[in-house]
Write a protein that holds these residues in place. Structure first.
Motif, mmCIF file in Angstrom:
data_model
loop_
_atom_site.group_PDB
_atom_site.id
_atom_site.type_symbol
_atom_site.label_atom_id
_atom_site.label_comp_id
_atom_site.label_asym_id
_atom_site.label_seq_id
_atom_site.Cartn_x
_atom_site.Cartn_y
_atom_site.Cartn_z
ATOM 1 N N THR A 1 0.829 -1.208 0.000
ATOM 2 C CA THR A 1 0.000 0.000 0.000
ATOM 3 C C THR A 1 0.859 1.253 0.000
ATOM 4 O O THR A 1 0.596 2.215 -0.735
ATOM 5 C CB THR A 1 -0.927 0.004 1.223
ATOM 6 O OG1 THR A 1 -1.745 -1.165 1.199
ATOM 7 C CG2 THR A 1 -1.810 1.246 1.231
ATOM 8 N N GLY A 2 1.902 1.248 0.820
ATOM 9 C CA GLY A 2 2.805 2.397 0.864
ATOM 10 C C GLY A 2 3.513 2.631 -0.454
ATOM 11 O O GLY A 2 3.694 3.775 -0.888
ATOM 12 N N PHE A 3 3.881 1.538 -1.134
ATOM 13 C CA PHE A 3 4.570 1.644 -2.422
ATOM 14 C C PHE A 3 3.673 2.317 -3.468
ATOM 15 O O PHE A 3 4.082 3.268 -4.150
ATOM 16 C CB PHE A 3 4.981 0.248 -2.884
ATOM 17 C CG PHE A 3 5.545 0.204 -4.282
ATOM 18 C CD1 PHE A 3 6.814 0.709 -4.553
ATOM 19 C CD2 PHE A 3 4.799 -0.330 -5.322
ATOM 20 C CE1 PHE A 3 7.322 0.674 -5.848
ATOM 21 C CE2 PHE A 3 5.308 -0.369 -6.612
ATOM 22 C CZ PHE A 3 6.572 0.131 -6.870
ATOM 23 N N PHE A 4 2.417 1.819 -3.576
ATOM 24 C CA PHE A 4 1.510 2.400 -4.570
ATOM 25 C C PHE A 4 1.086 3.818 -4.187
ATOM 26 O O PHE A 4 0.885 4.674 -5.052
ATOM 27 C CB PHE A 4 0.286 1.502 -4.745
ATOM 28 C CG PHE A 4 0.531 0.319 -5.633
ATOM 29 C CD1 PHE A 4 0.659 0.472 -7.004
ATOM 30 C CD2 PHE A 4 0.671 -0.948 -5.098
ATOM 31 C CE1 PHE A 4 0.898 -0.615 -7.835
ATOM 32 C CE2 PHE A 4 0.919 -2.043 -5.919
ATOM 33 C CZ PHE A 4 1.028 -1.882 -7.285
ATOM 34 N N ALA A 5 0.946 4.086 -2.888
ATOM 35 C CA ALA A 5 0.616 5.447 -2.449
ATOM 36 C C ALA A 5 1.717 6.411 -2.841
ATOM 37 O O ALA A 5 1.459 7.540 -3.280
ATOM 38 C CB ALA A 5 0.385 5.474 -0.942
ATOM 39 N N VAL B 1 3.624 10.807 -6.360
ATOM 40 C CA VAL B 1 4.565 11.383 -7.328
ATOM 41 C C VAL B 1 3.840 11.705 -8.634
ATOM 42 O O VAL B 1 4.061 12.759 -9.245
ATOM 43 C CB VAL B 1 5.738 10.412 -7.578
ATOM 44 C CG1 VAL B 1 6.617 10.919 -8.719
ATOM 45 C CG2 VAL B 1 6.563 10.245 -6.304
ATOM 46 N N PHE B 2 2.946 10.794 -9.062
ATOM 47 C CA PHE B 2 2.215 11.003 -10.313
ATOM 48 C C PHE B 2 1.351 12.258 -10.245
ATOM 49 O O PHE B 2 1.353 13.075 -11.164
ATOM 50 C CB PHE B 2 1.350 9.775 -10.603
ATOM 51 C CG PHE B 2 0.415 9.948 -11.765
ATOM 52 C CD1 PHE B 2 0.889 9.968 -13.066
ATOM 53 C CD2 PHE B 2 -0.947 10.095 -11.558
ATOM 54 C CE1 PHE B 2 0.031 10.132 -14.144
ATOM 55 C CE2 PHE B 2 -1.812 10.259 -12.628
ATOM 56 C CZ PHE B 2 -1.319 10.269 -13.917
ATOM 57 N N TYR B 3 0.601 12.425 -9.145
ATOM 58 C CA TYR B 3 -0.295 13.572 -9.034
ATOM 59 C C TYR B 3 0.450 14.886 -8.883
ATOM 60 O O TYR B 3 -0.125 15.949 -9.132
ATOM 61 C CB TYR B 3 -1.273 13.375 -7.872
ATOM 62 C CG TYR B 3 -2.439 12.489 -8.229
ATOM 63 C CD1 TYR B 3 -3.384 12.900 -9.166
ATOM 64 C CD2 TYR B 3 -2.574 11.222 -7.666
ATOM 65 C CE1 TYR B 3 -4.447 12.091 -9.505
ATOM 66 C CE2 TYR B 3 -3.637 10.398 -8.013
ATOM 67 C CZ TYR B 3 -4.567 10.835 -8.927
ATOM 68 O OH TYR B 3 -5.627 10.023 -9.284
ATOM 69 N N GLN B 4 1.711 14.824 -8.496
ATOM 70 C CA GLN B 4 2.503 16.049 -8.426
ATOM 71 C C GLN B 4 2.750 16.633 -9.818
ATOM 72 O O GLN B 4 3.043 17.813 -9.969
ATOM 73 C CB GLN B 4 3.848 15.780 -7.739
ATOM 74 C CG GLN B 4 3.737 15.518 -6.244
ATOM 75 C CD GLN B 4 3.162 16.702 -5.488
ATOM 76 O OE1 GLN B 4 3.537 17.838 -5.733
ATOM 77 N NE2 GLN B 4 2.236 16.416 -4.582
ATOM 78 N N THR B 5 2.628 15.784 -10.846
ATOM 79 C CA THR B 5 2.864 16.249 -12.214
ATOM 80 C C THR B 5 1.594 16.812 -12.862
ATOM 81 O O THR B 5 1.651 17.303 -13.986
ATOM 82 C CB THR B 5 3.390 15.100 -13.092
ATOM 83 O OG1 THR B 5 2.368 14.102 -13.233
ATOM 84 C CG2 THR B 5 4.622 14.456 -12.448
ATOM 85 N N LEU B 6 0.431 16.709 -12.175
ATOM 86 C CA LEU B 6 -0.838 17.157 -12.742
ATOM 87 C C LEU B 6 -1.330 18.418 -12.047
ATOM 88 O O LEU B 6 -0.993 18.677 -10.895
ATOM 89 C CB LEU B 6 -1.902 16.063 -12.608
ATOM 90 C CG LEU B 6 -1.585 14.705 -13.232
ATOM 91 C CD1 LEU B 6 -2.714 13.733 -12.967
ATOM 92 C CD2 LEU B 6 -1.340 14.837 -14.726
ATOM 93 N N GLU B 7 -2.143 19.172 -12.794
ATOM 94 C CA GLU B 7 -2.801 20.335 -12.220
ATOM 95 C C GLU B 7 -4.291 20.106 -12.237
ATOM 96 O O GLU B 7 -4.843 19.563 -13.198
ATOM 97 C CB GLU B 7 -2.449 21.604 -13.007
ATOM 98 C CG GLU B 7 -0.968 21.958 -12.935
ATOM 99 C CD GLU B 7 -0.672 23.302 -13.590
ATOM 100 O OE1 GLU B 7 -1.387 24.269 -13.271
ATOM 101 O OE2 GLU B 7 0.245 23.361 -14.410
#
Length: 311
Positions: free
Chosen positions: A57-61, A66-72
């Protein structure tokens, strides 16, 4: 199960019935085993899986963080030609046929029967109500002289489509149906307007060319429009369209663009009222016109097709 040792050998387990064996598997009082394992064995397995799934769970979280940091939240990461949508808007029409005919683009009704054309009136009313229900705190009254300021969007006055209004049944009761056209939203897309009557494409309808020429001559400040034209697709279709009128104008004003995902944004719409030959199926193609709108009939880019039949 503990076996009894006899000398150097072990005696076979005693024979038991199926029910007795199953009960002993559930709980063995001699060895304090449940389902074949002791309490400490079950505790170790439970601890292992708790640690394993917690790490998973921690790995996917961490990956999603990190992924959502690239989106607005308010705009796409990839825009215009860099995105899947591209930079060539499509054209849509309303009202649409019933969901049972989801692939159909036929608007067909009898103008003399209210229960027959009621569906089309209700669908058009619902379409316009969705516009009216949008939040209005960012909406302002716009014109060619007064475009919206930063952070504001243009509203729409439903009465500007008159006579294409609910009070007039959108013309369906007098065999002059109103079809509403809308340009699909593309984030940050800005139209390159045709505002010079001397630089119009050869395939633009003569009626629209003449209209642009008149606007340029009489009201040059009102030529900032993504123009719209509706024509019969075949010679017979052209003959069966007696007249068509555009409300409130023959296109989408430039001050509705670009779309910036501001709350309350309303895509511009145009009402086209058709007067047609009754009892005949008519194929109609409507196009949006700008330097950066390209037409492709097979992919319906920059255009929309529908059929109209009034009995």
């Amino acid at each position: 199960m503990a076996d009894k040792k006899i000398g150097e050998y072990y005696s076979p387990p005693p024979k038991m019935g199926k029910w007795e064996g199953f009960k002993k598997f559930l709980w063995n009082s001699e060895t304090s085993q449940c389902l074949g394992r002791t309490g400490s064995s079950w505790a170790k397995i439970l601890l292992f899986y708790i640690i394993f799934y917690a790490a998973l769970t921690g790995f996917f979280a961490a990956i999603f963080a990190v992924f959502y940091q690239t989106l607005e939240a308010d705009k796409p990461k990839w825009m215009l030609d860099n995105g899947l949508i591209g930079s060539n808007p499509g054209l849509g029409f309303r009202p649409m046929p019933p969901e049972a005919n989801v692939e159909s683009t036929l608007v067909w009704y009898e103008s003399s029967k209210q229960d027959n054309y009621k569906y089309w009136v209700d669908e058009t009313s619902s379409f316009l109500k969705a516009y009216d229900d949008l939040p209005k705190k960012n909406q302002v009254n716009c014109s060619f002289e007064n475009p919206p300021v930063e952070g504001k969007v243009c509203g729409i006055d439903i009465q500007s489509f008159s006579p294409c209004t609910a009070d007039n049944n959108f013309g369906y009761h007098v065999a002059r149906p109103c079809i509403f056209l809308k340009l699909n939203k593309i984030y940050n897309w800005m139209p390159a307007i045709y505002n010079d009557s001397k630089a119009l494409p050869n395939d633009m309808p003569e009626e629209l060319k003449q209209h642009i020429k008149e606007k340029q001559s009489l009201r040059p400040n009102e030529t900032g429009v993504v123009w719209v034209s509706c024509e019969g697709e075949n010679p017979a279709d052209v003959e069966n369209i007696k007249a068509r009128d555009y409300y409130p104008r023959m296109g989408f004003p430039h001050y509705y663009f670009p779309f910036k995902n501001i709350e309350g944004y309303i895509p511009p719409i145009v009402a086209v009222q058709f007067t047609v030959e009754t009892g005949v199926l008519i194929n109609i193609e409507c196009k949006a016109w700008a330097h950066n709108i390209h037409h492709d009939r097979s992919d319906r880019r920059g255009s929309v097709h529908f059929e109209l039949m009034v009995d």
